[in-house]
Design a protein around this motif. Structure first.
Motif, short mmCIF file in Angstrom:
data_model
loop_
_atom_site.label_atom_id
_atom_site.label_comp_id
_atom_site.label_asym_id
_atom_site.label_seq_id
_atom_site.Cartn_x
_atom_site.Cartn_y
_atom_site.Cartn_z
N ALA A 1 -3.56 15.45 -9.33
CA ALA A 1 -3.46 13.80 -9.75
C ALA A 1 -3.22 13.12 -8.63
O ALA A 1 -3.93 12.15 -8.22
N PRO A 2 -2.28 13.57 -7.78
CA PRO A 2 -1.89 12.66 -6.75
C PRO A 2 -3.13 12.19 -5.71
O PRO A 2 -3.43 10.75 -5.43
N ASN A 3 -3.85 12.96 -5.30
CA ASN A 3 -5.00 12.82 -4.55
C ASN A 3 -5.96 12.09 -5.15
O ASN A 3 -6.52 10.93 -4.65
N LEU A 4 -6.38 12.10 -6.66
CA LEU A 4 -7.34 11.69 -7.34
C LEU A 4 -6.87 10.02 -7.39
O LEU A 4 -7.68 9.29 -7.10
N LEU A 5 -5.49 9.96 -7.78
CA LEU A 5 -5.08 8.58 -7.92
C LEU A 5 -5.01 7.54 -6.46
O LEU A 5 -5.55 6.38 -6.64
N VAL A 6 -4.50 8.39 -5.67
CA VAL A 6 -4.72 7.77 -4.21
C VAL A 6 -6.14 7.24 -3.89
O VAL A 6 -6.34 6.36 -3.36
N ASN A 7 -7.03 8.17 -4.16
CA ASN A 7 -8.37 7.83 -3.66
C ASN A 7 -8.76 6.51 -4.59
O ASN A 7 -9.20 5.71 -4.05
N ILE A 8 -8.38 6.63 -5.71
CA ILE A 8 -8.88 5.50 -6.78
C ILE A 8 -8.25 4.36 -6.24
O ILE A 8 -8.93 3.14 -6.05
N ASN B 1 -9.96 3.01 -2.95
CA ASN B 1 -11.27 2.60 -3.09
C ASN B 1 -11.22 1.16 -3.89
O ASN B 1 -11.89 0.60 -3.46
N THR B 2 -10.33 1.07 -4.82
CA THR B 2 -10.38 -0.31 -5.49
C THR B 2 -9.83 -1.44 -4.50
O THR B 2 -10.11 -2.41 -4.53
N LEU B 3 -8.83 -1.11 -3.62
CA LEU B 3 -8.44 -1.83 -2.52
C LEU B 3 -9.54 -2.26 -1.53
O LEU B 3 -9.64 -3.56 -1.17
N LYS B 4 -10.28 -1.46 -1.32
CA LYS B 4 -11.31 -1.82 -0.35
C LYS B 4 -12.40 -2.80 -1.09
O LYS B 4 -12.96 -3.61 -0.64
N MET C 1 0.79 -1.24 -0.07
CA MET C 1 0.06 0.04 0.01
C MET C 1 0.73 1.27 -0.10
O MET C 1 0.59 2.18 -0.84
N GLU C 2 1.93 1.21 0.99
CA GLU C 2 2.63 2.54 1.09
C GLU C 2 3.57 2.59 -0.27
O GLU C 2 3.89 3.86 -0.76
N LEU C 3 4.02 1.55 -0.85
CA LEU C 3 4.82 1.38 -1.98
C LEU C 3 4.08 2.00 -3.16
O LEU C 3 4.48 2.74 -3.77
N ALA C 4 2.72 1.60 -3.18
CA ALA C 4 2.08 1.96 -4.48
C ALA C 4 1.60 3.49 -4.37
O ALA C 4 1.89 4.02 -5.30
N ILE C 5 1.54 4.02 -3.10
CA ILE C 5 1.46 5.50 -2.80
C ILE C 5 2.68 6.07 -3.18
O ILE C 5 2.50 7.28 -3.99
N GLY C 6 3.75 5.55 -2.96
CA GLY C 6 5.09 6.12 -3.05
C GLY C 6 5.18 6.31 -4.70
O GLY C 6 5.58 7.24 -5.23
N ILE C 7 4.92 5.05 -5.25
CA ILE C 7 5.03 5.12 -6.88
C ILE C 7 4.27 6.22 -7.43
O ILE C 7 4.65 6.76 -8.41
N ILE C 8 2.90 6.35 -6.94
CA ILE C 8 2.05 7.37 -7.58
C ILE C 8 2.65 8.86 -7.30
O ILE C 8 2.90 9.53 -8.22
N LEU C 9 3.25 9.05 -6.08
CA LEU C 9 3.64 10.30 -5.76
C LEU C 9 4.79 10.63 -6.48
O LEU C 9 4.98 11.62 -7.60
N GLY C 10 5.73 9.61 -6.83
CA GLY C 10 7.06 9.83 -7.43
C GLY C 10 6.69 10.02 -8.86
O GLY C 10 7.32 10.97 -9.53
N CYS C 11 5.64 9.26 -9.62
CA CYS C 11 5.63 9.24 -10.90
C CYS C 11 4.99 10.41 -11.17
O CYS C 11 5.16 11.06 -12.32
#
Lengths: 95, 296
Positions: free
Chosen positions: A80-87, A90-93, A1-11
């Protein structure tokens, strides 16, 4: 989870940086325009007013592509970061 | 009415109050509602409150409130400089009013031609609104022009004007114009038609917003620099904002004053050029002449 968020922010940050490469084009273009305007004023100092106005207009229009890149970069950094992290959350939930 | 009478002075004071009070109101509102932020904080316009609507809630944002304040300020300014106008100039402010009107009239006549003489009030309104909206940052208020919704609204207005003048010779002529030079290019022409307001809005908004972002980044960088240099000193000496004094002001002259006024000028110039460029002057004259002959 943290890794995915990190990848999103970095990208998102990388994408914003890459988008701003488009700033090179308007820079060169406006430089050319101003150089030509200087030559024109040197040749005909009495036409300074109209040359300056035309040059500013041309610069503004040449700047447009750079500003498109700027808008994309701003969207990538602030929206974009907020939007993508929210998505992602939600998908993980829903899984 | 005498120029030095009491009534004249009271009216003057009222107009000045109309000019100044909205800014004071904006500053007070900002102080009361803005949360104290730590470090870098770049946000969009804050939402004061939302009005519930059937389809979508209608948010009242900072940019809407500030642009209304700017409108009131411009109204007060106009009332003030035209107050006590006479045929023979008797007040200094009348020079300013006449200068503005003459310059804009000349600009419009030069760029749009004789047919669009009546456009100068619209152009001057766009100029004043845009310039004052950008200059409001000097009071520390949120500039409405760095919100795409406000600038987009103006661009849509300009788009409608352009389309109206392109349709002056009837919609058939307009559609024919889209299919030039070959009908194959019609989709591209259609896209460029809609790209005009988008690019106008993005240009203005991007310029003002980039200035704000760079100012905030520079401010935080200077804060870091001065805490790095003076941070090891004891007591209150560590908190002295050594580099934050003065340097941001120089940038503010470029980004707020110069860039704001330049963007206002460019927006007005582009409006003039697009409107007069889209107008099929020759065809219109031809039709007018034909109609005259018919009526005779």
């Amino acid at each position: 989870m943290e890794l995915a968020i990190g990848i999103i922010l970095g990208c998102c940050a990388l994408g914003a940086g890459l988008a701003m490469i488009a700033g090179i084009g308007p820079g060169i273009g406006e430089g050319n325009a101003v150089a030509k305007a200087c030559e024109a004023i040197a040749r005909q100092p009495e036409s300074k007013g109209s040359v300056t106005t035309t040059m500013l207009m041309g610069c503004a229009i040449a700047e447009t592509t750079g500003l498109y890149a700027l808008v994309i970069a701003i969207l990538l950094i602030f929206v974009a970061p907020n939007l993508l992290v929210n998505i992602l959350v939600n998908t993980l939930k829903s899984l | 009415m005498s120029k030095t009478g009491l009534k004249f002075k009271i009216l003057d004071a009222v107009y000045l109050a109309i000019m100044i009070l909205p800014i004071v109101f904006g500053i007070v509102l900002q102080v009361l509602t803005k949360p104290v932020a730590e470090g870098i904080n770049i946000t969009g316009a804050r939402v004061y409150f939302t009005i519930p609507m059937p389809i979508q809630n209608f948010p009242i944002t900072e940019s809407q409130v500030n642009s209304l304040l700017v409108l009131i300020v411009i109204l007060g300014f106009c009332l003030y400089i035209t107050h006590g106008m006479t045929q023979h100039i008797s007040l200094k402010r009348q020079h300013l009013a006449e200068l503005i009107i003459e310059k804009v009239d000349g600009l419009v006549k030069e760029n749009m031609g004789e047919y669009f003489k009546g456009f100068s009030p619209f152009i001057i309104a766009i100029l004043a609104l845009s310039a004052f909206s950008s200059l409001i940052t000097l009071f520390g208020l949120y500039p409405p022009t760095s919100d795409i919704n406000i600038v987009g609204g103006w661009a849509v207005l300009v788009f409608f004007l352009i389309t109206y003048y392109k349709m002056k010779c009837g919609p058939v002529q307009y559609l024919k114009g889209l299919a030039e030079p070959v009908p194959l290019l019609a989709p591209i022409n259609l896209i460029s038609e809609f790209a005009t307001p988008v690019s106008m809005a993005f240009r203005h908004y991007g310029n003002v917003l980039s200035g704000t972002v760079i100012s905030v980044l520079l401010g935080s960088a200077l804060a870091g620099l001065s805490s790095m240099v003076l941070g090891s000193l004891p007591g209150f000496l560590a908190d002295i904002p050594l580099f934050q004094v003065g340097i941001p002001a120089v940038l503010s002259i470029y980004f707020d004053v110069f860039s704001g006024c330049l963007q206002a000028f460019i927006f007005a110039m582009l409006t003039m050029m697009y409107v007069s460029g889209g107008f099929p002057a020759e065809e219109y004259e031809k039709r007018k002449a034909r109609k005259k002959i018919k009526n005779k």
